[in-house]
Write an enzyme that holds these catalytic residues in place. Structure first.
Site, PDB file in Angstrom:
ATOM      1  N   GLU A  49      -8.741   6.518  -2.224  1.00 58.27           N
ATOM      2  CA  GLU A  49      -8.562   6.338  -3.447  1.00 58.27           C
ATOM      3  C   GLU A  49      -8.139   5.246  -3.916  1.00 58.27           C
ATOM      4  O   GLU A  49      -7.125   4.635  -3.545  1.00 58.27           O
ATOM      5  CB  GLU A  49      -7.404   7.501  -3.963  1.00 58.27           C
ATOM      6  CG  GLU A  49      -7.602   8.316  -5.258  1.00 58.27           C
ATOM      7  CD  GLU A  49      -6.405   9.134  -5.522  1.00 58.27           C
ATOM      8  OE1 GLU A  49      -5.729   9.498  -4.858  1.00 58.27           O
ATOM      9  OE2 GLU A  49      -6.026   9.023  -6.648  1.00 58.27           O
ATOM     10  N   ARG A 274      -0.659  12.848   9.725  1.00 61.99           N
ATOM     11  CA  ARG A 274      -0.469  11.561   9.201  1.00 61.99           C
ATOM     12  C   ARG A 274       0.347  10.771   9.853  1.00 61.99           C
ATOM     13  O   ARG A 274       1.304  11.003  10.447  1.00 61.99           O
ATOM     14  CB  ARG A 274      -0.357  11.575   7.621  1.00 61.99           C
ATOM     15  CG  ARG A 274       0.851  11.937   7.279  1.00 61.99           C
ATOM     16  CD  ARG A 274       1.139  11.772   5.749  1.00 61.99           C
ATOM     17  NE  ARG A 274      -0.075  12.019   4.766  1.00 61.99           N
ATOM     18  CZ  ARG A 274      -0.699  11.277   3.838  1.00 61.99           C
ATOM     19  NH1 ARG A 274      -0.016   9.937   3.790  1.00 61.99           N
ATOM     20  NH2 ARG A 274      -1.687  11.547   3.317  1.00 61.99           N
ATOM     21  N   LYS A 284       2.302   5.377  -1.399  1.00 57.64           N
ATOM     22  CA  LYS A 284       1.649   4.387  -2.038  1.00 57.64           C
ATOM     23  C   LYS A 284       2.535   4.421  -3.489  1.00 57.64           C
ATOM     24  O   LYS A 284       2.517   3.280  -3.902  1.00 57.64           O
ATOM     25  CB  LYS A 284       0.123   5.124  -2.548  1.00 57.64           C
ATOM     26  CG  LYS A 284      -0.803   4.527  -1.720  1.00 57.64           C
ATOM     27  CD  LYS A 284      -2.180   5.042  -2.366  1.00 57.64           C
ATOM     28  CE  LYS A 284      -3.407   5.041  -1.447  1.00 57.64           C
ATOM     29  NZ  LYS A 284      -4.495   5.759  -2.085  1.00 57.64           N
TER      30      LYS A 284
HETATM   31  P1  ATP Z   1      -2.722   9.530  -2.337  1.00 58.47           P
HETATM   32  O1  ATP Z   1      -1.348  10.209  -2.542  1.00 58.47           O
HETATM   33  O2  ATP Z   1      -2.627   8.511  -3.536  1.00 58.47           O
HETATM   34  O3  ATP Z   1      -3.849  10.300  -2.258  1.00 58.47           O
HETATM   35  P2  ATP Z   1      -3.268   8.708   0.164  1.00 58.47           P
HETATM   36  O4  ATP Z   1      -2.119   7.962   1.253  1.00 58.47           O
HETATM   37  O5  ATP Z   1      -3.563  10.166   0.566  1.00 58.47           O
HETATM   38  O6  ATP Z   1      -2.349   8.635  -1.073  1.00 58.47           O
HETATM   39  P3  ATP Z   1      -5.783   7.983   0.043  1.00 58.47           P
HETATM   40  O7  ATP Z   1      -6.513   6.704  -0.513  1.00 58.47           O
HETATM   41  O8  ATP Z   1      -6.246   9.164  -0.509  1.00 58.47           O
HETATM   42  O9  ATP Z   1      -4.389   7.712  -0.103  1.00 58.47           O
HETATM   43  O10 ATP Z   1      -6.009   8.010   1.819  1.00 58.47           O
HETATM   44  C1  ATP Z   1      -7.268   7.673   2.300  1.00 58.47           C
HETATM   45  C2  ATP Z   1      -7.660   8.123   3.596  1.00 58.47           C
HETATM   46  O11 ATP Z   1      -6.576   7.815   4.555  1.00 58.47           O
HETATM   47  C3  ATP Z   1      -7.225   9.956   3.459  1.00 58.47           C
HETATM   48  O12 ATP Z   1      -8.398  10.406   4.321  1.00 58.47           O
HETATM   49  C4  ATP Z   1      -5.886   9.995   4.051  1.00 58.47           C
HETATM   50  O13 ATP Z   1      -5.873  11.101   4.698  1.00 58.47           O
HETATM   51  C5  ATP Z   1      -5.757   8.830   5.174  1.00 58.47           C
HETATM   52  N1  ATP Z   1      -4.386   8.578   5.008  1.00 58.47           N
HETATM   53  C6  ATP Z   1      -3.506   8.174   4.206  1.00 58.47           C
HETATM   54  N2  ATP Z   1      -2.362   7.814   4.492  1.00 58.47           N
HETATM   55  C7  ATP Z   1      -2.356   8.092   5.904  1.00 58.47           C
HETATM   56  C8  ATP Z   1      -1.267   8.243   6.922  1.00 58.47           C
HETATM   57  N3  ATP Z   1      -0.142   7.855   6.831  1.00 58.47           N
HETATM   58  N4  ATP Z   1      -1.885   8.353   8.327  1.00 58.47           N
HETATM   59  C9  ATP Z   1      -3.138   8.845   8.610  1.00 58.47           C
HETATM   60  N5  ATP Z   1      -4.085   8.825   7.633  1.00 58.47           N
HETATM   61  C10 ATP Z   1      -3.800   8.557   6.155  1.00 58.47           C
HETATM   62 MG    MG Z   2      -5.476  11.250  -0.722  1.00 59.10          MG
END
Ligand code: ATP
Ligand code: MG
Length: 574
Positions: A49, A274, A284
């Site tokens: 995102e 994660r 974030k």
């Molecule tokens: P938001 O709360 O803004 O959605 P997010 O950390 O999920 O935050 P995204 O941009 O949606 O951010 O994440 C993109 C991809 O990265 C998603 O598929 C998510 O599952 C993965 N991702 C995010 N944080 C982690 C993490 N700590 N470990 C592994 N994968 C992650």
């Molecule tokens: Mg997300």
């Protein structure tokens, strides 16, 4: 679980088959799917995102998705899940692309945006309305929440749930046409308000929201929710394996329900835990607060867990990929020790980083028996581990700097560095003996008068006498004034996400995590260092030429990692 040694990490998760480790559970599922013919190929995606910069957790997901696509000769799309106009910006899109490329992955032409599917999603929503599977609800957000129930209590139907298909269609069109104020109505799926899975209790699909979108501008005043957009985006792109983090496990039935009711292609969703890192915040929202409130200098502050921060800190793509491989994927949440991340970097730099000399806290040394105008250039190997790294020239002259820490006036026993009357070796140069200590009025040592042994050039003497200490040094006449920034962990507690009641997470910020040393003395070769080159400063650890601030006139180095486990080795080389 902080002090997890690497072996344990590997035991409880599994590595990447392509790297020779055991196969992880995701690849096992994929193998099954290929064997049974459920899918004939592999197509993954990384779906950020664009509402912030990527961090080390994302790096794990990127390595996984692109890594799997690579292993199976498949494809991996880069898809921006840009359904929330309020928080998204082009700056983030650009940084995300930069970071993925830098990590070493290539999505080719496969760059997509959920916002490109807004028309399709709108049409599909109307299809669901037509099937009696979606309705316009006019409850307020608070009322919707109150009707939702709890995990143990069923929810209640909205009084607007039984609007006719015609009424729903015309109201939904009117929503899109901008005939209602923000928040007046929403479109909801019509599933089951008593469903044990709360995500299935008539989830919201569209909200009215007059917000400018970074790509669609002001075309839309209704926006799809993530839940309504995500699965369909995967379906449109023909994704076979939609790999996501565990919090989406409970959304899977909903994604499947949408695709089943729309009668369109269905990817398989697989969830993994994660990444959580000790001494690190990864949310974030928190990272944004750190930046906005000025606790750090920006998204790429070298203490940030962002990819651009780690990059400024001296991390290499190889080290980050090795880290992602090393931690593997698991089905349950755990905390990885940040020391493992540092270990991966040290492993990578150990053989690759060239050695240089830089004095952090200079102490002047005058060689009283060295001719005033003389200078010599010594040849030094760039990397004793790697002959191919070649040599460089280091100037030597009558006035030098050594490290303040390398001198003690009243040394304890077994202090092998310089002290009055003692002899040490200057790395790559001569033996010197301290004859006299000069102090200022306050009694601080400001200069040492030493004599050198001309016969010891290159590090040995004809009589073969032993000196135990070796110091790094820089010629005062040639020294380049430099700045060095020493970084420590940004948080002083193992799990900064775990605040006590009444405690602000900001209280956990390590206020002393950035120490700036100015007036450091660098050997001339360091002034020309290309940004992002990582060096091993003899005896001090690994330092990177700052990609933002480094110039030949003002070299700036950030400490990547200290020596610790390579310390013994460096002493031996020294
Ligand atoms: P938001 O709360 O803004 O959605 P997010 O950390 O999920 O935050 P995204 O941009 O949606 O951010 O994440 C993109 C991809 O990265 C998603 O598929 C998510 O599952 C993965 N991702 C995010 N944080 C982690 C993490 N700590 N470990 C592994 N994968 C992650
Ligand atoms: Mg997300």
């Amino acid at each position: 679980m902080s002090d997890t040694p690497q072996g344990e990490i590997n035991a409880e998760t599994t590595g990447n088959a392509a790297e020779g480790g055991a196969k992880d559970f995701i690849r096992t599922f994929i193998d099954e799917d290929l064997a049974t013919g459920r899918y004939t190929h592999v197509h993954t995606r990384f779906p950020p995102e664009p509402n912030g910069y990527l961090h080390i957790g994302h790096a794990k997901s990127i390595c996984l998705n692109f890594g799997i696509a690579g292993d199976y000769q498949g494809k991996c799309n880069l898809r921006f899940d840009d359904t929330n106009p309020a928080k998204e910006e082009t700056e983030y899109v650009d940084s995300i692309k930069d970071d993925i490329r830098w990590l070493g992955f290539d999505w080719g032409e496969s760059e997509f945006y959920a916002s490109d599917y807004f028309d399709q999603l709108f049409d599909w929503a109307k299809q669901l309305i037509g099937k009696g599977l979606a309705y316009v609800d006019s409850l307020s957000p608070d009322e919707i929440r109150a009707h939702r129930g709890t995990p143990t209590e069923a929810g209640r139907n909205s009084p607007f749930r039984d609007r006719t298909v015609e009424e729903n269609i015309s109201m939904f069109e009117a929503m899109r046409a901008g005939e209602y104020p923000d928040g007046a109505h929403v479109l909801r799926a019509k599933i089951d308000m008593a469903h044990p899975n709360i995500n299935m209790r008539d989830p919201t699909m569209y909200r009215i929201r007059r917000a400018h979108h970074h790509r669609t501008g002001d075309t839309w005043c209704i926006y799809p929710t993530y839940d309504w957009a995500h699965g369909q985006s995967d379906s449109i792109e023909g994704i076979t394996h939609s790999i996501c983090t565990l919090e989406f496990e409970n959304h899977r039935p909903l994604y499947d329900w949408f695709l089943e009711k729309l009668e369109v292609y269905r990817p398989r969703q697989i969830e993994f835990a994660r990444l959580n890192l000790s001494y690190t915040l990864m949310s974030k929202r928190r990272l944004l607060e750190l930046v906005k409130e000025g606790h750090v200098s920006g998204w790429d502050d070298p203490r940030m867990p962002t990819i651009c921060g780690l990059r400024r800190r001296g991390f290499t793509p190889q080290a980050l990929r090795a880290f992602a491989r090393g931690i593997g994927v698991a089905k349950r949440d755990s905390m990885i020790d940040v020391a493992f991340l540092e270990f991966c970097l040290r492993e990578d730099l150990n053989t690759a980083a060239e050695r240089r000399m830089l004095v952090l806290n200079p102490l002047k040394v005058v060689l009283t028996n060295y001719p005033e105008q003389q200078e010599e250039w010594f040849e030094a190997d760039n990397n004793p581990e790697d002959a191919a790294a070649g040599h460089r020239k280091i100037p030597f002259s009558r006035e030098l700097y050594i490290e303040q820490d390398d001198f003690m006036e009243d040394p304890p026993k077994k202090y092998f560095r310089l002290s009055p009357g003692k002899e040490i070796r200057l790395k790559h140069a001569y033996y010197i003996t301290c004859d006299e200590v000069i102090k200022d009025a306050a009694g601080n040592v400001v200069e040492l008068r030493c004599s050198y042994d001309p016969e010891s050039r290159g590090g040995g003497t004809p009589d073969g006498r032993k000196v135990k200490g070796t110091s790094h040094w820089v010629s005062a006449a040639h020294a380049v004034d430099s700045e060095v920034r020493l970084y420590d962990r940004l948080f002083s507690v193992e799990d900064p996400a775990d605040t006590a009641e009444g405690q602000d997470w900001r209280d956990l910020i390590n206020k002393d995590s950035c120490e700036v040393l100015t007036g450091c003395k660098a050997e001339p070769a360091l002034a020309q260092a290309a940004p992002e080159t990582v060096f091993q400063f003899l005896r001090q650890g690994y330092f990177v030429a700052d990609r933002r601030d480094h110039t030949p006139e003002h070299p700036v180095f950030n400490r990547a990692v200290g020596l610790r486990d390579t310390w013994a080795k460096v002493q031996k080389n020294g």
